[in-house]
Design a protein around this motif. Structure first.
Motif: not given
Lengths: 302, 305
Positions: B258, B261-262, B265-266, B273, B276-277, B280
């Motif tokens: 996780v 993934a963040f 994303f960030f 993205y 990241a997805s 997820g």
């Protein structure tokens, strides 16, 4: 007195083969020393980090990073004054944002999920099992799978960086969770009450609104408190979706700025921490007895 | 159809608000998120009304999954990150459960100061977690942290706890274990208190030793609550983000699925993205597989759920 009774009971089990009075007495004292020793150690480990924050919160930043830590080191309340007066970041604005966002999320969560919790608790309707299963499955969603679509939605609605956007996002976790918790509390209200209400001519909704909801008020409070805490401490969405402007941050994001690469204001961070933790701890101890049952109960009965 | 509606009208009306909210805010985004894993969406091609830009990402099939599963470090080193996530999850949950059970057993005896111990022991649960994480970061600091001060005083080496080594993983695990034990303890204590005392008396009459009573009365009596707690613990810990993020940030030695993934994303320039997805989706499928197996295993032991 009670210590001896406990130790005696455990000693009786162990020394059943040769229960001489002298040995039993000795064992009970040893056992009770061991028992209290273990619990004192565990309590010390549990309390120390928090206690140390309290100690640090009174030290100036330069003394907080002293290589030889002492209990008192030029301790004053200056850190608290600085934090509250906003000299080191807009603490009061963060606090306000956290209260607003967590409060609104809780309100929406409890308000929206109350009727559904009741429906799932009382009515056997087709799709009920599927609904419950959905709530359970959403509990295991990693935020990573929702963060991009939610980002997309907020962007489209123009809510990115707005507190209201974060409230919407938190509803994805609070609504299913509150439904599960509330269902549990409605289950605890006897169905005789519903039947009596119906006999007296109330509609099913009237029964819910006038009879069951008031009776489940403690459950509502606990559910509200728990979802409040969840939103209050949330980090990932708050870090990602709030704008970089200082006065739009929540506490969990804002406090991070005290200890970044070129800033290490541990004294101020500690003071802010104490200010955040104190109300939370007080409320927690008031309601904690009710937290546990609802939490596991809600999860067990799918 | 009419009788069907007449019978269930109220139930559906009352369930409607949540169905709408969950549908619009959870299921729809979930479907969209899963779709994104098959595209090359990133910050540059996402629709942005503020910039009056339309979405221009494209369907790329299983490309993201192939990259994540085979490309190694530049896509987060999926397999070693997964291994680290498993170490993190199993270590934390095991320690939570064992320490929680141990303390619950101690607290379950009548004795002096029992209430006081209980109040002190649940303090880590009462304090907002992000506050505790900052406190621990302070304690673990290599120069002025109390942990190293104590080690130094004892003449032991004073390592850099939160640096670029596996010690950082150990440190965040210690922090998370500290955070999670009280919940386990209190819940297991509730479970212990619901075991009827007659069972212990009967076992004692039959001459069972303390260990036998623990194994044959206490553990079976706790089985139902334990299986729920372990399941919840695994799901929560597997998805736990804030402890690692606030303690070590993007340190690759504490990277779990996780947090990566963040990161994707960030983090700064590479807001990917799609990846990241994909992470997820992989996390969700791993958890679903785990829950299915777990439920089947516990059900075989005669559990209700």
């Amino acid at each position: 007195m009670s210590v001896d009774a406990a130790a005696l009971r455990s000693a009786r089990g162990e020394t059943r083969a040769a229960p001489t009075a002298a040995r039993r007495g000795q064992r009970s004292r040893l056992a009770s020393i061991g028992l209290h020793g273990a619990l004192v150690t565990a309590s010390a480990v549990a309390v120390f980090p928090i206690l140390w924050v309290l100690v640090t919160s009174f030290k100036p930043d330069t003394r907080a990073v002293s290589p030889t830590p002492r209990l008192l080191d030029e301790s004053t309340v200056d850190n608290y004054v600085d934090v509250l007066s906003g000299a080191r970041g807009d603490f009061l604005a963060w606090f306000g944002n956290s209260v607003t966002i967590a409060g609104l999320s809780t309100l929406v969560g409890v308000f929206v999920s109350a009727t559904t919790g009741y429906a799932v608790s009382r009515f056997r309707f087709p799709g009920r099992r599927g609904l419950m299963l959905t709530f359970l499955v959403t509990q295991m969603f990693p935020f990573a799978v929702l963060i991009v679509p939610l980002h997309n939605i907020l962007l489209a609605l123009g809510l990115l960086g707005q507190p209201l956007g974060l409230v919407l996002v938190y509803c994805t976790t609070t609504v299913p969770f509150c439904t599960l918790m509330l269902r549990e509390h409605f289950d605890a209200v006897p169905t005789d009450i519903d039947e009596a209400g119906r006999v007296d001519g109330l509609s099913p909704f009237g029964v819910f609104w006038r009879l069951v909801l008031p009776l489940a008020r403690p459950g509502l409070a606990v559910t509200a408190f728990y979802s409040f805490l969840t939103a209050w401490g949330e980090v990932a969405f708050a870090s990602a979706f709030l704008s970089v402007a200082d006065d739009s941050k929540t506490l969990s994001v804002g406090l991070q700025v005290f200890v970044q690469q070129n800033r290490a204001e541990w004294g101020h961070l500690a003071a802010a921490s104490v200010l955040v933790a104190l109300p939370a701890v007080v409320v927690f101890y008031l309601v904690q007895r009710f937290l546990v049952g609802g939490l596991t109960g809600g999860a067990v009965k799918g | 159809m009419r009788t069907f509606l007449a019978r269930h009208w109220y139930a559906y009306a009352m369930a409607l608000p949540v169905v709408v909210v969950v549908g619009v805010l959870v299921l729809l985004p979930l479907a969209q998120g899963l779709y994104f894993t098959f595209t090359d969406i990133n910050e540059a091609n996402i629709a942005n009304p503020a910039l009056e830009r339309r979405a221009s990402y494209e369907f790329v099939g299983l490309d993201n999954y192939v990259k994540v599963l085979t490309r190694g470090e530049s896509y987060g080193a999926f397999w070693s990150t997964l291994a680290r996530t498993l170490i993190w999850t199993s270590g934390c949950v095991l320690a939570h459960y064992c320490l929680g059970l141990g303390l619950a057993l101690l607290l379950n005896r009548p004795m002096r100061f029992r209430g006081l111990y209980r109040v002190l022991l649940i303090l880590p649960w009462a304090v907002p977690p992000f506050i505790s994480v900052f406190a621990w970061r302070y304690l673990f600091n290599s120069q002025f942290g109390v942990v190293n001060q104590a080690l130094d005083g004892l003449g032991l080496p004073t390592p850099v706890w939160l640096g670029q080594s596996d010690l950082a993983l150990l440190s965040v695990m210690v922090i998370n274990i500290w955070l999670g034990v009280p919940f386990m303890m209190v819940t297991l204590l509730g479970g212990l208190q619901s075991i009827p005392g007659e069972l212990y008396e009967a076992a004692e009459m039959d001459g069972a030793t303390a260990w036998q009573r623990f194994r044959d009365v206490t553990l079976p009596g706790l089985r139902s609550v334990s299986s729920t707690l372990v399941l919840l613990g695994v799901i929560w810990t597997f998805n736990l983000f804030h402890v690692i993020f606030l303690t070590t940030g993007q340190n690759p030695h504490t990277r779990i699925l996780v947090t990566y993934a963040f990161e994707r994303f960030f983090s700064g320039g590479t807001r990917d993205y799609a990846v990241a997805s994909t992470y997820g989706a992989l996390i969700l499928s791993l958890l679903l597989v785990f829950v299915t197996i777990y439920r089947r295993a516990t059900r075989r032991q005669g559990e209700v759920w």
